[in-house]
Design an enzyme around this catalytic site. Sequence first.
Site, short mmCIF file in Angstrom:
data_model
loop_
_atom_site.label_atom_id
_atom_site.label_comp_id
_atom_site.label_asym_id
_atom_site.label_seq_id
_atom_site.Cartn_x
_atom_site.Cartn_y
_atom_site.Cartn_z
N TYR A 67 18.40 28.30 8.58
CA TYR A 67 17.24 29.05 9.09
C TYR A 67 17.21 29.02 10.62
O TYR A 67 17.44 27.97 11.24
CB TYR A 67 15.95 28.41 8.59
CG TYR A 67 15.61 28.74 7.15
CD1 TYR A 67 15.39 30.05 6.74
CD2 TYR A 67 15.47 27.72 6.22
CE1 TYR A 67 15.06 30.33 5.41
CE2 TYR A 67 15.14 27.99 4.90
CZ TYR A 67 14.94 29.30 4.51
OH TYR A 67 14.61 29.58 3.21
N LYS B 114 0.85 -1.20 0.00
CA LYS B 114 0.00 0.00 0.00
C LYS B 114 0.88 1.25 0.00
O LYS B 114 2.09 1.17 0.25
CB LYS B 114 -0.91 -0.02 1.23
CG LYS B 114 -0.17 0.00 2.56
CD LYS B 114 -1.11 -0.26 3.73
CE LYS B 114 -0.35 -0.31 5.05
NZ LYS B 114 -1.21 -0.77 6.15
C1 PLP Z 1 -0.41 -1.82 6.74
C2 PLP Z 1 -0.96 -3.10 7.25
C3 PLP Z 1 -0.11 -4.20 7.46
C4 PLP Z 1 1.40 -4.11 7.33
O1 PLP Z 1 1.91 -3.58 8.54
P1 PLP Z 1 3.49 -3.52 8.80
O2 PLP Z 1 3.58 -3.07 10.22
O3 PLP Z 1 4.02 -2.50 7.86
O4 PLP Z 1 4.00 -4.87 8.56
C5 PLP Z 1 -0.67 -5.40 7.82
N1 PLP Z 1 -2.01 -5.52 8.01
C6 PLP Z 1 -2.86 -4.47 7.86
C7 PLP Z 1 -4.30 -4.66 8.09
C8 PLP Z 1 -2.36 -3.23 7.49
O5 PLP Z 1 -3.19 -2.20 7.34
#
Ligand code: PLP
Length: 357
Positions: free
Chosen positions: A253, A33
């Site tokens: 800055y 994702k």
């Molecule tokens: C994003 C997500 C994961 C992956 O989580 P990580 O901590 O990056 O391994 C797994 N399950 C769900 C439901 C998620 O939303």
Amino acid sequence: MRPARALIDLQALRHNYQLAREVTGAKALAVIKADAYGHGAVRCAEALQETADGFAVACIEEALELRAAGIRGPILLLEGFFEADELPLIIEHDFWCVVHSLWQLEAIEKAALSQPITVWLKLDSGMHRVGLHPADYQAAYRRLLASGKVAKIVLMSHFARADELHDSSSTEQLAIFDKARQGLVAQISLRNSPAVLGWPQIPSDWVRPGIMLYGATPFDEPNAVASRLQPVMTLESKIISVRELPAGEPVGYGARFVTTQPTRVGVVAMGYADGYPRQAPTGTPVLVEGQRSQLVGRVSMDMLAVDLTHIPQAGLGSTVELWGKNILASDVAKAADTIPYQIFCNLRRVPRLYSGH
Ligand SMILES: *Cc1c(COP(=O)(O)O)cnc(C)c1O
């Protein structure tokens, strides 16, 4: 051409995916994702296509991008559909669909579906974000079956604190999950990266590794399995200007850093508009010409400054690693009071160059 770039090592990505499988003995959905946490979802999916049991994304828009690029195999929508009119597309492209709320269950019951869908039925076992209440879980399972619109149901839940290795809440969430699914014969999926790496006793037919695929540890403490991960992204740039400053001179800055001795400062073409965290303070580690050094002063939009005083061989054109194989993204994140997830996702403007495919 501006020298800022992100090198993406797809061989390391495959190594990390195999590690998730090896330590769990489970099937693994590669969580890609948010554009594979900033690493490029299509390229990462292509690199894993031959081996991966499937992929997981946040929404149908991300899933459609993968299908349009020719990615085959299962793609799970981690939040299911946001509106019922996504259901025909879910069927057309053969996506797997989380059901986390009763309204989604009702939408499936009402919909005229041309084919049955694969549902991952999510339980709220204690995180209290999404997922069905334990009291509704068995009834929801039976309603899905009775609807005749479901080909297969996987039982899932998600941990709130699996990154805290000495906390008992993951075990408590597991107990709630086991109680809610009593008597149901179905595959289960519980483990995200911290649970894959740190909770070997938690069962799963399917695991859902995200951050570990990219080679970053989700833990604040050392962990034997996490130490076998290989960083996938190297964010690097070059020094574009050098200043020799006497003691007592400000840099950047807000004059947030003032030299206390004669100091050689290098300016790097990298800033918060590239996703480098603006919150990173003086002292945040960087690598210059293979030597560890540190950030000095505030991060600007397009530039930041590093200390070159103890690296005389460094100068104009020297390569600087902001994070990667030597400077861990998790260490930069910690210095900036955030997590590697966020600094990866924030990456932008920087061209990504791929190797290892
Ligand atoms: C994003 C997500 C994961 C992956 O989580 P990580 O901590 O990056 O391994 C797994 N399950 C769900 C439901 C998620 O939303």
